[in-house]
Design a protein around this motif. Structure first.
Motif, PDB file in Angstrom:
ATOM      1  N   GLY A  66       0.797  -1.388   0.062  1.00 34.44           N
ATOM      2  CA  GLY A  66      -0.066  -0.023  -0.010  1.00 34.44           C
ATOM      3  C   GLY A  66       0.934   1.342  -0.081  1.00 34.44           C
ATOM      4  N   GLU A  67       0.441   2.307   0.546  1.00 34.38           N
ATOM      5  CA  GLU A  67       1.135   3.375   0.513  1.00 34.38           C
ATOM      6  C   GLU A  67       0.654   4.442   2.007  1.00 34.38           C
ATOM      7  OE1 GLU A  67       0.334   5.292  -3.226  1.00 34.38           O
ATOM      8  OE2 GLU A  67      -1.510   6.338  -2.455  1.00 34.38           O
ATOM      9  N   ILE A  68       1.441   5.256   2.256  1.00 36.33           N
ATOM     10  CA  ILE A  68       1.307   6.552   3.288  1.00 36.33           C
ATOM     11  C   ILE A  68       1.405   7.912   2.470  1.00 36.33           C
ATOM     12  CG2 ILE A  68       2.043   7.712   5.195  1.00 36.33           C
ATOM     13  CD1 ILE A  68       2.930   5.013   6.343  1.00 36.33           C
ATOM     14  N   GLU A  69       0.151   8.633   2.751  1.00 39.51           N
ATOM     15  CA  GLU A  69       0.357   9.984   2.353  1.00 39.51           C
ATOM     16  C   GLU A  69       0.477  10.777   3.302  1.00 39.51           C
ATOM     17  OE1 GLU A  69      -1.935  13.315  -0.254  1.00 39.51           O
ATOM     18  OE2 GLU A  69      -2.627  11.281  -0.520  1.00 39.51           O
ATOM     19  N   THR A  70       1.490  11.707   3.815  1.00 41.47           N
ATOM     20  CA  THR A  70       1.562  12.556   4.876  1.00 41.47           C
ATOM     21  C   THR A  70       0.953  13.792   4.455  1.00 41.47           C
ATOM     22  OG1 THR A  70       3.761  13.237   3.921  1.00 41.47           O
ATOM     23  CG2 THR A  70       3.487  11.692   5.824  1.00 41.47           C
ATOM     24  N   LEU A  71       0.035  14.351   5.156  1.00 45.66           N
ATOM     25  CA  LEU A  71      -0.984  15.118   4.899  1.00 45.66           C
ATOM     26  C   LEU A  71      -0.337  16.819   5.098  1.00 45.66           C
ATOM     27  CD1 LEU A  71      -4.210  13.911   6.489  1.00 45.66           C
ATOM     28  CD2 LEU A  71      -3.429  13.662   4.155  1.00 45.66           C
ATOM     29  N   ALA A  72       0.599  16.883   5.777  1.00 45.44           N
ATOM     30  CA  ALA A  72       1.394  18.029   6.022  1.00 45.44           C
ATOM     31  C   ALA A  72       2.045  18.721   4.710  1.00 45.44           C
ATOM     32  CB  ALA A  72       2.322  18.241   7.018  1.00 45.44           C
ATOM     33  N   ASP A  73       2.579  17.552   4.018  1.00 46.52           N
ATOM     34  CA  ASP A  73       3.443  17.963   2.693  1.00 46.52           C
ATOM     35  C   ASP A  73       2.861  17.088   1.491  1.00 46.52           C
ATOM     36  OD1 ASP A  73       4.431  15.355   3.040  1.00 46.52           O
ATOM     37  OD2 ASP A  73       6.451  16.280   3.866  1.00 46.52           O
ATOM     38  N   GLY A  74       1.984  16.205   1.555  1.00 45.91           N
ATOM     39  CA  GLY A  74       1.430  15.653   0.527  1.00 45.91           C
ATOM     40  C   GLY A  74       2.375  14.426  -0.256  1.00 45.91           C
ATOM     41  N   LYS A  75       3.339  14.250   0.662  1.00 50.14           N
ATOM     42  CA  LYS A  75       4.271  13.138   0.313  1.00 50.14           C
ATOM     43  C   LYS A  75       3.725  11.736   0.243  1.00 50.14           C
ATOM     44  CE  LYS A  75       8.714  15.435   0.866  1.00 50.14           C
ATOM     45  NZ  LYS A  75       9.912  15.575   2.134  1.00 50.14           N
ATOM     46  N   ILE A  76       3.930  10.826  -0.933  1.00 49.36           N
ATOM     47  CA  ILE A  76       3.212   9.636  -0.597  1.00 49.36           C
ATOM     48  C   ILE A  76       4.728   8.585  -0.774  1.00 49.36           C
ATOM     49  CG2 ILE A  76       2.311   7.830  -2.176  1.00 49.36           C
ATOM     50  CD1 ILE A  76       0.565  10.010  -3.400  1.00 49.36           C
ATOM     51  N   TYR A  77       4.345   7.746   0.157  1.00 46.01           N
ATOM     52  CA  TYR A  77       5.815   6.678   0.343  1.00 46.01           C
ATOM     53  C   TYR A  77       5.220   5.139   0.223  1.00 46.01           C
ATOM     54  CZ  TYR A  77       7.547  10.559   3.001  1.00 46.01           C
ATOM     55  OH  TYR A  77       8.054  11.991   3.489  1.00 46.01           O
ATOM     56  N   PRO A  78       5.562   4.541  -0.752  1.00 45.77           N
ATOM     57  CA  PRO A  78       5.181   3.045  -0.895  1.00 45.77           C
ATOM     58  C   PRO A  78       5.481   2.290   0.347  1.00 45.77           C
ATOM     59  CG  PRO A  78       7.074   3.525  -2.242  1.00 45.77           C
ATOM     60  CD  PRO A  78       6.698   4.847  -1.450  1.00 45.77           C
ATOM     61  N   ILE A  79       4.526   1.271   0.561  1.00 47.53           N
ATOM     62  CA  ILE A  79       4.594   0.350   1.569  1.00 47.53           C
ATOM     63  C   ILE A  79       4.684  -0.866   1.372  1.00 47.53           C
ATOM     64  CG2 ILE A  79       3.683  -0.612   4.008  1.00 47.53           C
ATOM     65  CD1 ILE A  79       4.923   2.568   4.071  1.00 47.53           C
ATOM     66  N   GLU A  80       5.513  -1.944   1.610  1.00 49.41           N
ATOM     67  CA  GLU A  80       5.543  -3.152   1.015  1.00 49.41           C
ATOM     68  C   GLU A  80       6.231  -3.944   2.046  1.00 49.41           C
ATOM     69  OE1 GLU A  80       9.594  -3.039  -1.650  1.00 49.41           O
ATOM     70  OE2 GLU A  80       7.730  -3.266  -2.681  1.00 49.41           O
ATOM     71  N   ALA A  81       6.143  -5.421   2.149  1.00 50.89           N
ATOM     72  CA  ALA A  81       6.829  -6.522   2.824  1.00 50.89           C
ATOM     73  C   ALA A  81       8.164  -5.999   3.087  1.00 50.89           C
ATOM     74  CB  ALA A  81       6.743  -7.690   2.573  1.00 50.89           C
ATOM     75  N   GLY A  82       8.793  -5.793   4.380  1.00 50.80           N
ATOM     76  CA  GLY A  82      10.160  -5.455   4.515  1.00 50.80           C
ATOM     77  C   GLY A  82      10.076  -3.798   4.796  1.00 50.80           C
ATOM     78  N   THR A  83       9.196  -3.010   4.639  1.00 46.45           N
ATOM     79  CA  THR A  83       9.284  -1.676   5.067  1.00 46.45           C
ATOM     80  C   THR A  83       8.796  -1.275   6.624  1.00 46.45           C
ATOM     81  OG1 THR A  83       8.403  -1.223   2.738  1.00 46.45           O
ATOM     82  CG2 THR A  83       8.274   0.586   4.326  1.00 46.45           C
ATOM     83  N   LEU A  84       9.722  -0.528   6.914  1.00 47.60           N
ATOM     84  CA  LEU A  84       9.529   0.010   8.293  1.00 47.60           C
ATOM     85  C   LEU A  84       9.224   1.805   8.347  1.00 47.60           C
ATOM     86  CD1 LEU A  84       9.752  -0.252  11.465  1.00 47.60           C
ATOM     87  CD2 LEU A  84      11.910   0.415  11.373  1.00 47.60           C
ATOM     88  N   TYR A  85       8.258   2.005   8.860  1.00 47.39           N
ATOM     89  CA  TYR A  85       8.150   3.512   8.801  1.00 47.39           C
ATOM     90  C   TYR A  85       7.521   4.038  10.250  1.00 47.39           C
ATOM     91  CZ  TYR A  85       2.860   2.744   8.608  1.00 47.39           C
ATOM     92  OH  TYR A  85       1.484   2.297   8.848  1.00 47.39           O
ATOM     93  N   ILE A  86       8.151   5.235  10.657  1.00 43.92           N
ATOM     94  CA  ILE A  86       7.961   5.354  12.123  1.00 43.92           C
ATOM     95  C   ILE A  86       7.410   7.057  12.081  1.00 43.92           C
ATOM     96  CG2 ILE A  86       9.580   6.207  14.069  1.00 43.92           C
ATOM     97  CD1 ILE A  86      11.157   4.350  11.450  1.00 43.92           C
ATOM     98  N   LEU A  87       6.316   6.918  12.815  1.00 42.10           N
ATOM     99  CA  LEU A  87       5.552   8.233  12.937  1.00 42.10           C
ATOM    100  C   LEU A  87       5.848   9.079  14.156  1.00 42.10           C
ATOM    101  CD1 LEU A  87       2.123   6.674  12.175  1.00 42.10           C
ATOM    102  CD2 LEU A  87       3.456   8.001  10.687  1.00 42.10           C
ATOM    103  N   ASP A  88       7.513   9.529  13.932  1.00 42.36           N
ATOM    104  CA  ASP A  88       8.294  10.187  15.066  1.00 42.36           C
ATOM    105  C   ASP A  88       7.689  11.900  15.396  1.00 42.36           C
ATOM    106  OD1 ASP A  88       9.187  10.938  12.585  1.00 42.36           O
ATOM    107  OD2 ASP A  88      11.152  11.170  13.510  1.00 42.36           O
ATOM    108  N   LYS A  89       6.870  12.135  14.510  1.00 44.23           N
ATOM    109  CA  LYS A  89       6.296  13.579  14.941  1.00 44.23           C
ATOM    110  C   LYS A  89       4.795  13.685  14.867  1.00 44.23           C
ATOM    111  CE  LYS A  89      10.588  15.537  12.742  1.00 44.23           C
ATOM    112  NZ  LYS A  89      11.448  14.407  13.000  1.00 44.23           N
ATOM    113  N   HIS A  90       4.266  12.574  15.144  1.00 42.04           N
ATOM    114  CA  HIS A  90       2.871  12.658  15.182  1.00 42.04           C
ATOM    115  C   HIS A  90       2.058  12.777  14.092  1.00 42.04           C
ATOM    116  CE1 HIS A  90       3.151  12.468  19.789  1.00 42.04           C
ATOM    117  NE2 HIS A  90       3.891  13.241  19.695  1.00 42.04           N
ATOM    118  N   ASP A  91       2.864  12.480  12.964  1.00 39.78           N
ATOM    119  CA  ASP A  91       2.380  12.538  11.607  1.00 39.78           C
ATOM    120  C   ASP A  91       0.850  12.351  11.091  1.00 39.78           C
ATOM    121  OD1 ASP A  91       5.566  12.773  10.384  1.00 39.78           O
ATOM    122  OD2 ASP A  91       5.481  11.307  11.954  1.00 39.78           O
TER     123      ASP A  91
END
Length: 131
Positions: A66-91
């Motif tokens: 799938g993917e994540i879209e950060t609403l503050a800047d509209g960036k889209i990050y692909p998510i697949e098996a093996g991906t780690l994402y960290i919401l370190d700024k209450h994103d």
């Protein structure tokens, strides 16, 4: 020592279900570890608005995509098996699943167990404790 098997606690009061996801909370606040650990399924072809104002979260994708879209800047990050994402700024973000995703999630501060997202995508800081 705490030992739990996912198969033993799925579909018990430790599994919380929502429209777009379900989460089995394997480690909770009352386990006194300082964080909580969950295995979460994000259903295919869904979009979930999330904004953890009260928690920090790390998420490891075990399967699916799938993917994540950060609403503050509209960036889209692909998510697949093996991906780690960290919401370190209450994103504040949108989480979209193309295929069903299995995620391993760690929350700080730990969840009590019954939390679900409110209208803004937020988990409350305190909720009912699961025994």
């Amino acid at each position: 020592m705490i030992v739990r098997n996912l198969n033993d606690i799925e579909n018990t009061d430790r599994t919380i279900k929502a429209d777009n996801w379900e989460s089995t909370r394997m480690l909770l606040k009352n386990d006194n570890m300082g964080f909580s650990f969950h295995i979460t399924t994000i259903y295919a072809n869904t979009e979930t608005h999330i904004w953890y104002q009260n928690h920090l979260e790390s998420v490891y994708c075990m399967s699916g995509d799938g993917e994540i879209e950060t609403l503050a800047d509209g960036k889209i990050y692909p998510i697949e098996a093996g991906t780690l994402y960290i919401l370190d700024k209450h994103d504040e973000h949108l989480l979209r699943a193309n295929k069903e995703m299995k995620m391993a999630c760690v929350f700080n501060p730990p969840l009590n167990g019954k939390e679900t997202h409110n209208a803004e995508g937020v988990y409350p800081l305190e909720a009912e404790i699961v025994e």
